[in-house]
Design a protein around this motif. Sequence first.
Motif, PDB file in Angstrom:
ATOM      1  N   UNK A  54       0.829  -1.219   0.000  1.00 18.08           N
ATOM      2  CA  UNK A  54       0.000   0.000   0.000  1.00 18.08           C
ATOM      3  C   UNK A  54       0.861   1.266   0.000  1.00 18.08           C
ATOM      4  N   UNK A  55       1.698   1.450  -1.013  1.00 24.25           N
ATOM      5  CA  UNK A  55       2.556   2.641  -1.056  1.00 24.25           C
ATOM      6  C   UNK A  55       1.758   3.896  -1.407  1.00 24.25           C
ATOM      7  N   UNK A  56       2.369   5.040  -1.164  1.00 24.73           N
ATOM      8  CA  UNK A  56       1.769   6.305  -1.593  1.00 24.73           C
ATOM      9  C   UNK A  56       2.022   6.566  -3.069  1.00 24.73           C
ATOM     10  N   UNK A  57       3.178   6.079  -3.539  1.00 20.15           N
ATOM     11  CA  UNK A  57       3.668   6.477  -4.860  1.00 20.15           C
ATOM     12  C   UNK A  57       4.359   5.303  -5.540  1.00 20.15           C
ATOM     13  N   UNK A  58       4.201   5.225  -6.860  1.00 24.09           N
ATOM     14  CA  UNK A  58       4.895   4.217  -7.672  1.00 24.09           C
ATOM     15  C   UNK A  58       5.722   4.939  -8.725  1.00 24.09           C
ATOM     16  N   UNK A  59       6.998   4.554  -8.841  1.00 21.91           N
ATOM     17  CA  UNK A  59       7.833   4.978  -9.965  1.00 21.91           C
ATOM     18  C   UNK A  59       7.782   3.830 -10.978  1.00 21.91           C
ATOM     19  N   UNK A  60       7.218   4.105 -12.153  1.00 23.73           N
ATOM     20  CA  UNK A  60       6.870   3.042 -13.097  1.00 23.73           C
ATOM     21  C   UNK A  60       7.563   3.207 -14.443  1.00 23.73           C
ATOM     22  N   UNK A  61       8.317   2.171 -14.837  1.00 24.28           N
ATOM     23  CA  UNK A  61       8.927   2.140 -16.164  1.00 24.28           C
ATOM     24  C   UNK A  61       7.869   1.744 -17.189  1.00 24.28           C
TER      25      UNK A  61
END
Length: 248
Positions: A54-61
Amino acid sequence: MNANDKPIFKVVLIEDDPMVQEVNKLFIEQVQGFRVAGVAGNGNDGLKLVRELSPNLVFLDVFMPSLDGIETLQQLRTMALPVDVVAVTAAKDAETIRAMLRNGAIDYIIKPFKLERVKQTLERYRLRHEAWSEGPPATQDDLDRLMHNGGEAAEAGKTESLILQDARPNGQDVLPKGLNAATLKQVLNVLQLHGAAGLSAEEAADGVGIARVTARRYLDYLEKTGRVELEINYGGVGRPVNRYVPKP
């Protein structure tokens, strides 16, 4: 929690290149209040991590095996997971950018990138989060400031307009197909740094971080619009070298 405490934002990285994973993690964790909670090498594993952590943010390729970034983002939205997504990718074609933004990416960072660009995204994210935590905006102006980061978006649009206006021939409305204002500005900046010595297409490409053939297109455009002069250097052995010199 005392007044000096800041919330910790959890970030999940979904990126298939181990080296880029390490760079992303290093950059993110240099920004106060952010930590990487998990790393996945493909979209399928990334979706599992998001559900578990349950993260706040995703860094997505975007370019990944199993499930690419566009499909991963679409599934995140279909599952209605309460997470924000930043695209971090080498993809810079209009179709991919539009697809990621339409599916809800809040920002788009093109590789290769610098720490300052990541900090800018994360600081803006934190400011918005803190503003929402204080309560809903009272007026349209309050909402506009929140959505556009105090006029930053408008200022960016104004800057781009000035770049285009400065470089266009005879008041031409748009750049030629395939050219964009941000890259044009970078090419101009590199040219100005070298002054009267000028640059070859290869040197401009190295300075901006683009392909030589792409740099040549921008330089030829600037030469046609009267922003630079083309000088042909016949010195040395081999073919002559075209050098582009900015006009004063």
